[in-house]
Design a protein around this motif. Structure first.
Motif, PDB file in Angstrom:
ATOM      1  N   ARG A 152       4.495  -1.311  -3.642  1.00 15.38           N
ATOM      2  CA  ARG A 152       3.297  -0.475  -3.542  1.00 15.38           C
ATOM      3  C   ARG A 152       2.515  -0.779  -2.275  1.00 15.38           C
ATOM      4  N   LEU A 153       2.581  -2.003  -1.826  1.00 17.04           N
ATOM      5  CA  LEU A 153       1.870  -2.419  -0.623  1.00 17.04           C
ATOM      6  C   LEU A 153       2.710  -2.236   0.639  1.00 17.04           C
ATOM      7  N   GLY A 154       3.831  -1.534   0.511  1.00 12.45           N
ATOM      8  CA  GLY A 154       4.651  -1.205   1.680  1.00 12.45           C
ATOM      9  C   GLY A 154       5.658  -2.250   2.073  1.00 12.45           C
ATOM     10  N   THR A 214      -3.839  -3.932   3.753  1.00 17.90           N
ATOM     11  CA  THR A 214      -4.204  -3.156   2.577  1.00 17.90           C
ATOM     12  C   THR A 214      -5.222  -3.902   1.730  1.00 17.90           C
ATOM     13  N   THR A 249      -6.727   0.426   0.223  1.00 20.88           N
ATOM     14  CA  THR A 249      -6.215   1.615   0.915  1.00 20.88           C
ATOM     15  C   THR A 249      -5.019   1.228   1.772  1.00 20.88           C
ATOM     16  N   TYR A 250      -3.871   1.803   1.451  1.00 19.62           N
ATOM     17  CA  TYR A 250      -2.661   1.540   2.227  1.00 19.62           C
ATOM     18  C   TYR A 250      -2.511   2.612   3.300  1.00 19.62           C
ATOM     19  N   GLU A 301       0.179   3.838   6.569  1.00 19.35           N
ATOM     20  CA  GLU A 301       1.430   3.626   7.289  1.00 19.35           C
ATOM     21  C   GLU A 301       1.126   3.046   8.668  1.00 19.35           C
ATOM     22  N   CYS A 313      -2.646   7.666   4.980  1.00 14.03           N
ATOM     23  CA  CYS A 313      -3.231   6.635   4.125  1.00 14.03           C
ATOM     24  C   CYS A 313      -3.266   7.077   2.668  1.00 14.03           C
ATOM     25  N   ASP A 314      -3.226   6.105   1.781  1.00 15.66           N
ATOM     26  CA  ASP A 314      -3.244   6.353   0.345  1.00 15.66           C
ATOM     27  C   ASP A 314      -4.261   5.392  -0.277  1.00 15.66           C
ATOM     28  N   ASP A 340      -4.971   5.070  -3.338  1.00 15.21           N
ATOM     29  CA  ASP A 340      -4.658   4.716  -4.711  1.00 15.21           C
ATOM     30  C   ASP A 340      -3.544   3.681  -4.850  1.00 15.21           C
ATOM     31  N   ARG A 341      -3.133   3.064  -3.755  1.00 16.74           N
ATOM     32  CA  ARG A 341      -2.066   2.068  -3.864  1.00 16.74           C
ATOM     33  C   ARG A 341      -2.515   0.853  -4.693  1.00 16.74           C
ATOM     34  N   LEU A 342      -3.776   0.505  -4.538  1.00 18.44           N
ATOM     35  CA  LEU A 342      -4.304  -0.680  -5.210  1.00 18.44           C
ATOM     36  C   LEU A 342      -5.770  -0.418  -5.506  1.00 18.44           C
TER      37      LEU A 342
END
Length: 700
Positions: free
Chosen positions: A497-499, A532, A538-539, A541, A567-568, A570-572
């Motif tokens: 989830r954290l890439g 993140t 917020t994750y 790329e 950016c996302d 909702d990753r964490l």
């Protein structure tokens, strides 16, 4: 000097254009067979058939925008690199010395401004001189321009060979295109196009780069001898290259000077004087690659990124075409001050030189994914010698990097995030002896794994620990038990989830020792995952480019394409990220990162693999995250960081706080100086008392 076009006439100014073109058309088949390629004249070719079909051939050749360099700048617009598959700088005819077209016409096409694409006099003259032992071609500058255009447009080796092949059909097609060119362009436009398109050897495409390559001047500064030297290369760019074959180059130059005298561009005295000179070269080293950049590894990363950038095209073929064409300016995310700070810190602790020990560092901006710095101690190059590598040590294999390095205890942060995400509290505690065994874990396929024997490393301590004290002291036996309680698969999925992904492109291995970081990953991946946390969940790329400026020829202005951040949020959850931030700040308070503070709030984690194969440090402020890896380029498993001499210092064993930590500290102290001081959010109440005193109750 006789001017190249004394009356300033172009083809459009000649009243007899149509008559001449018609005459050329009628004779084209015969001339191509009997004169341009005289050795085929006796083969019984039916010239009438060739002439009849000549005008039916397609004549509207495309005149593409010439490929040029890609200019790469830092975030402030300062140029840091120029990259080109074909190193070229297009200039207008009035920015080219008058001696260049004079020399070109004297040796290749004396009647350039008088004929309509096929010069009958030139063909006969070439035949006579060739018969006398002075080989000369019969193609006009227009025909040569067409040939070069066809080669420029070729996308495969087969197409290049086809455009260069000495066949009568190619000559006829070339002539037909030349006639079209003569109708569509003025003579000056043809001359300008030719001089910008032609290849002059030593990687120099076009007259401007050739002038700089051989004489370190611009094209408008070339004198007659210099112009003759460069123009002479047209016949054989490799053979007449003055850098490699000066005797042949001088002989060829003198022939061009003689022709310039015969044509009236130079007096006999001027010819004699210029021929007495040596070549008087003042070369500029070949550019056009990341090797010549001030920041070669980052430049290489940008070039790999461009070929995957959907803003340049939907397919790999479309993107490759844009990159190959060049003529674009790429404004990157690189902060030159941060880059210099990282480079200085790396070389201070792991000096560049003949050592096989490497250090590499990446800085990423939380909340945007912008890569602000990417440094390594090893010289960028292709020489097979210690201290040199063509690999970017900070990125994945697919991006021009390595297969990665085991990241050690930096992975414990992902176990913490998974535990907090499942509602566990800081007080979650275990008896964590020096050695323990863990059984009953299952991978993501549900398979039960065997018993895992785990022990603490030299930079951790045994005893009863909770999340805070175990994180502060990097206690392996605690995290082995916490991973079991969280679930091995949940821990691995949190990392994803954290890439986090393997640098070799393979899926993450979900096995017992996952929390101890025995996955081969890149520093960029780790830095971005920690960013993140800094961005409160917020994750983004990671990306090295902010904008791409396309030079739209004929559109009147450049087109700037902004590269969107991906950016996302909702990753964490923000709460979990704040909890991890609180835990990782404790390492600076008497923990494994003690003494590595940077004068403002920071969080981080050391990482050391088994037997010190690799050593890491990953840390961040609210507005900048960084990861440092140190190892041996030959492979840390075979050449661990034990009993090693690095620079002037001897190390019995290298831990994350031994070299990576100080590199990170020295870099960050300087890199964050212009950034505002930002506090981390308070520890979330949901995770309980942030005390570092573990309870004697085992609530695992």
């Amino acid at each position: 000097m006789r001017q190249p076009n004394p009356e300033g006439l172009t083809l459009a100014d000649h009243k007899d254009t149509l008559w001449r073109m018609a005459a050329v058309s009628a004779l084209a088949g015969l001339l191509a067979a009997a004169l341009v390629l005289p050795w085929l004249g006796g083969l019984g070719l039916v010239a009438r058939d060739a002439a009849r079909g000549f005008m039916a051939l397609p004549g509207d050749i495309e005149i593409p925008r010439l490929s040029e360099r890609i200019v790469i700048t830092d975030a402030d617009g300062e140029r840091i690199a120029e990259v080109a598959e074909r190193e070229r700088e297009v200039v207008p005819l009035d920015s080219i010395s008058e001696w260049v077209p004079a020399a070109l016409m004297a040796i290749e096409d004396e009647r350039f401004y008088e004929h309509g694409g096929l010069d009958l006099q030139g063909v006969f003259r070439a035949a006579i001189r060739t018969a006398q032992g002075d080989t000369e071609g019969g193609s006009t500058i227009s025909q040569q321009y067409v040939k070069n255009l066809l080669i420029e447009q070729a996308e495969t080796e087969e197409e290049v060979e086809s455009a260069s092949r000495q066949t009568i059909m190619r000559k006829i097609v070339e002539l037909r295109y030349a006639m079209d060119i003569e109708q569509r362009l003025t003579k000056d436009e043809i001359m300008q196009g030719y001089l910008n398109l032609a290849y002059f050897g030593a990687g120099a495409h076009g007259i401007e780069v050739a002038a700089k390559r051989y004489f370190s001047v611009s094209a408008d500064e070339l004198d007659p001898a210099q112009a003759a030297t460069i123009v002479g290369l047209v016949r054989g760019p490799s053979y007449y290259n003055p850098l490699d074959n000066p005797e042949a180059a001088r002989e060829r130059r003198d022939i061009v000077l003689d022709r310039m005298g015969d044509a009236g561009y130079l007096t006999a005295e001027e010819v004699r004087r210029y021929k007495e000179q040596g070549l008087e070269l003042d070369p500029t080293p070949r550019g056009g690659s990341c090797y010549h950049s001030k920041y070669p590894s980052f430049c290489d990363y940008v070039m790999h990124w461009l070929r995957d950038a959907e803003v340049l095209g939907e397919t790999p073929e479309e993107r490759d075409k844009v990159v190959g064409q060049g003529g674009i300016t790429v404004r990157t995310t690189l902060d030159s001050d941060m880059q210099d700070a990282a480079q200085k810190a790396i070389e201070q602790y792991v000096p560049a030189g003949d050592s096989t020990k490497f250090a590499t560092e990446v800085l990423v901006e939380p909340g945007t994914g912008a890569v602000r710095a990417m440094a390594q101690n090893m010289r960028y190059g292709y020489e097979d010698e210690p201290g040199t590598t063509s690999l970017n040590l900070a990125v994945d294999r697919a991006d021009g990097g390595t297969y990665g390095y085991q990241a050690g205890s930096t992975f414990k942060a992902f176990t913490l995030a998974a535990a907090l995400d499942e509602g566990m509290k800081y007080s979650t505690s275990f008896s964590s002896p020096t050695d323990t065994s863990v059984s009953g874990m299952r991978n993501c396929d549900g398979a039960r794994l065997g018993r895992w024997n785990v022990h603490n490393a030299g930079d951790s301590s045994s005893g009863h620990h909770n999340m805070i004290t175990a994180t502060k002291n990097s206690v392996n036996t605690y995290f082995a038990q916490l991973q079991k309680k969280v679930g091995l698969c949940d821990t691995a999925e949190m990392a994803e989830r954290l890439g986090v992904h393997r640098a070799d492109g393979e899926p993450l291995g979900v096995w017992s020792s996952f929390t101890l970081g025995d996955q081969e990953v890149s520093p960029l991946t780790v830095a971005n995952a920690y960013a993140t946390f800094a961005a409160r969940g917020t994750y983004c790329e990671p990306h090295p480019v902010d904008a791409i400026v396309l030079d739209r020829e004929g559109a009147g202005q450049d087109e700037e394409i902004e590269v969107p951040t991906e950016c996302d949020e909702d990753r964490l959850s923000t709460e979990v990220a704040d909890g991890v931030n609180h835990l990782l700040q404790q390492t600076f308070k008497g923990g494994t990162a003690n003494g590595l503070d940077i004068g403002r709030p920071a969080a981080g984690k050391t990482g050391t693999t088994d037997s010190s194969a690799y050593a890491w440090f990953a840390g961040y402020t609210r507005n900048l995250a960084g990861a440092v890896a140190v190892g041996d380029i030959r492979g840390g498993e075979q050449h661990p960081l034990q009993g090693v001499q690095i620079g002037d210092n001897y190390y019995g064993i290298v831990y994350g706080a031994t070299l990576p930590g100080p590199i990170w500290q020295a870099t960050m102290r300087e890199a964050v100086e212009p950034l505002p001081v930002e506090e981390f959010a308070a520890s979330p109440k949901a995770f309980g008392n942030p005390s570092d005193k573990p309870s004697k109750r085992d609530d695992a």
